[in-house]
Write a protein that holds these residues in place. Structure first.
Motif, PDB file in Angstrom:
ATOM      1  N   ALA A   6       0.848  -1.184   0.000  1.00 40.73           N
ATOM      2  CA  ALA A   6       0.000   0.000   0.000  1.00 40.73           C
ATOM      3  C   ALA A   6       0.885   1.236   0.000  1.00 40.73           C
ATOM      4  N   ALA A   7       0.495   2.211  -0.783  1.00 43.28           N
ATOM      5  CA  ALA A   7       1.290   3.423  -0.884  1.00 43.28           C
ATOM      6  C   ALA A   7       1.191   4.202   0.426  1.00 43.28           C
ATOM      7  N   VAL A   8       2.338   4.575   0.954  1.00 44.08           N
ATOM      8  CA  VAL A   8       2.366   5.347   2.182  1.00 44.08           C
ATOM      9  C   VAL A   8       2.304   6.813   1.802  1.00 44.08           C
ATOM     10  N   SER A   9       1.261   7.488   2.266  1.00 43.57           N
ATOM     11  CA  SER A   9       1.111   8.892   1.915  1.00 43.57           C
ATOM     12  C   SER A   9       1.797   9.751   2.958  1.00 43.57           C
ATOM     13  N   LYS A  10       2.596  10.673   2.485  1.00 40.68           N
ATOM     14  CA  LYS A  10       3.296  11.595   3.365  1.00 40.68           C
ATOM     15  C   LYS A  10       2.440  12.848   3.519  1.00 40.68           C
ATOM     16  N   PRO A  11       2.473  13.470   4.675  1.00 45.65           N
ATOM     17  CA  PRO A  11       1.710  14.709   4.828  1.00 45.65           C
ATOM     18  C   PRO A  11       2.264  15.788   3.914  1.00 45.65           C
ATOM     19  N   ALA A  12       1.373  16.554   3.330  1.00 52.48           N
ATOM     20  CA  ALA A  12       1.787  17.579   2.385  1.00 52.48           C
ATOM     21  C   ALA A  12       2.479  18.713   3.124  1.00 52.48           C
ATOM     22  N   VAL A  13       3.649  19.097   2.645  1.00 56.25           N
ATOM     23  CA  VAL A  13       4.396  20.193   3.231  1.00 56.25           C
ATOM     24  C   VAL A  13       4.300  21.370   2.275  1.00 56.25           C
ATOM     25  N   LYS A  14       3.770  22.480   2.798  1.00 59.23           N
ATOM     26  CA  LYS A  14       3.624  23.659   1.952  1.00 59.23           C
ATOM     27  C   LYS A  14       4.930  24.440   1.938  1.00 59.23           C
ATOM     28  N   LYS A  15       5.322  24.859   0.759  1.00 65.31           N
ATOM     29  CA  LYS A  15       6.532  25.650   0.616  1.00 65.31           C
ATOM     30  C   LYS A  15       6.179  27.125   0.795  1.00 65.31           C
ATOM     31  N   ALA A  16       7.135  27.894   1.268  1.00 62.37           N
ATOM     32  CA  ALA A  16       6.928  29.327   1.428  1.00 62.37           C
ATOM     33  C   ALA A  16       6.818  29.972   0.058  1.00 62.37           C
ATOM     34  N   ALA A  17       6.003  31.010  -0.017  1.00 63.64           N
ATOM     35  CA  ALA A  17       5.822  31.710  -1.287  1.00 63.64           C
ATOM     36  C   ALA A  17       7.129  32.381  -1.681  1.00 63.64           C
ATOM     37  N   PRO A  18       7.485  32.364  -2.956  1.00 63.23           N
ATOM     38  CA  PRO A  18       8.737  33.002  -3.369  1.00 63.23           C
ATOM     39  C   PRO A  18       8.676  34.509  -3.151  1.00 63.23           C
ATOM     40  N   VAL A  19       9.784  35.080  -2.724  1.00 61.81           N
ATOM     41  CA  VAL A  19       9.856  36.510  -2.448  1.00 61.81           C
ATOM     42  C   VAL A  19      10.101  37.237  -3.755  1.00 61.81           C
ATOM     43  N   ALA A  20       9.246  38.258  -4.036  1.00 61.16           N
ATOM     44  CA  ALA A  20       9.392  39.023  -5.268  1.00 61.16           C
ATOM     45  C   ALA A  20      10.525  40.025  -5.096  1.00 61.16           C
ATOM     46  N   LYS A  21      11.438  40.044  -6.047  1.00 62.18           N
ATOM     47  CA  LYS A  21      12.562  40.969  -5.980  1.00 62.18           C
ATOM     48  C   LYS A  21      12.176  42.290  -6.639  1.00 62.18           C
ATOM     49  N   LYS A  22      12.629  43.380  -6.040  1.00 63.64           N
ATOM     50  CA  LYS A  22      12.348  44.702  -6.602  1.00 63.64           C
ATOM     51  C   LYS A  22      13.386  45.013  -7.667  1.00 63.64           C
ATOM     52  N   ALA A  23      12.949  45.730  -8.688  1.00 57.74           N
ATOM     53  CA  ALA A  23      13.853  46.125  -9.762  1.00 57.74           C
ATOM     54  C   ALA A  23      14.809  47.199  -9.265  1.00 57.74           C
ATOM     55  N   ALA A  24      16.037  47.149  -9.731  1.00 60.14           N
ATOM     56  CA  ALA A  24      17.035  48.162  -9.330  1.00 60.14           C
ATOM     57  C   ALA A  24      16.652  49.502  -9.921  1.00 60.14           C
ATOM     58  N   PRO A  25      16.875  50.591  -9.180  1.00 59.51           N
ATOM     59  CA  PRO A  25      16.526  51.927  -9.724  1.00 59.51           C
ATOM     60  C   PRO A  25      17.400  52.269 -10.931  1.00 59.51           C
ATOM     61  N   LYS A  26      16.799  52.930 -11.895  1.00 62.14           N
ATOM     62  CA  LYS A  26      17.536  53.292 -13.117  1.00 62.14           C
ATOM     63  C   LYS A  26      18.453  54.478 -12.846  1.00 62.14           C
ATOM     64  N   LYS A  27      19.596  54.440 -13.457  1.00 61.15           N
ATOM     65  CA  LYS A  27      20.556  55.538 -13.291  1.00 61.15           C
ATOM     66  C   LYS A  27      20.258  56.648 -14.296  1.00 61.15           C
ATOM     67  N   ALA A  28      20.278  57.860 -13.814  1.00 66.20           N
ATOM     68  CA  ALA A  28      20.063  58.989 -14.688  1.00 66.20           C
ATOM     69  C   ALA A  28      21.398  59.509 -15.183  1.00 66.20           C
ATOM     70  N   GLY A  29      21.482  59.711 -16.462  1.00 70.20           N
ATOM     71  CA  GLY A  29      22.731  60.294 -16.794  1.00 70.20           C
ATOM     72  C   GLY A  29      23.211  60.232 -18.127  1.00 70.20           C
TER      73      GLY A  29
END
Length: 61
Positions: free
Chosen positions: A38-61
């Motif tokens: 019989a297949a042994v079912s493992k409890p489902a482990v939820k992964k943390a949501a991926p962290v959204a990275k902010k875009a680097a500010p554009k350089k003026a010049g």
């Protein structure tokens, strides 16, 4: 249709292959591996949501 025909049981036995016409089922007497555990079912482990990275500010010049 006979010994050379891959789609018939006689052809499968002549070629020594398996398929729909000649299913390959190992019984407990032959190999003992036919008993499925019989297949042994493992409890489902939820992964943390991926962290959204902010875009680097554009350089003026």
């Amino acid at each position: 249709m006979g010994r050379g025909d891959r789609k018939t049981r006689k052809g499968k036995t002549a070629i020594r292959s398996y398929g729909n016409a000649r299913p390959h089922k190992v019984t407990a007497k032959k190999g003992g591996a036919a008993v499925k555990k019989a297949a042994v079912s493992k409890p489902a482990v939820k992964k943390a949501a991926p962290v959204a990275k902010k875009a680097a500010p554009k350089k003026a010049g």
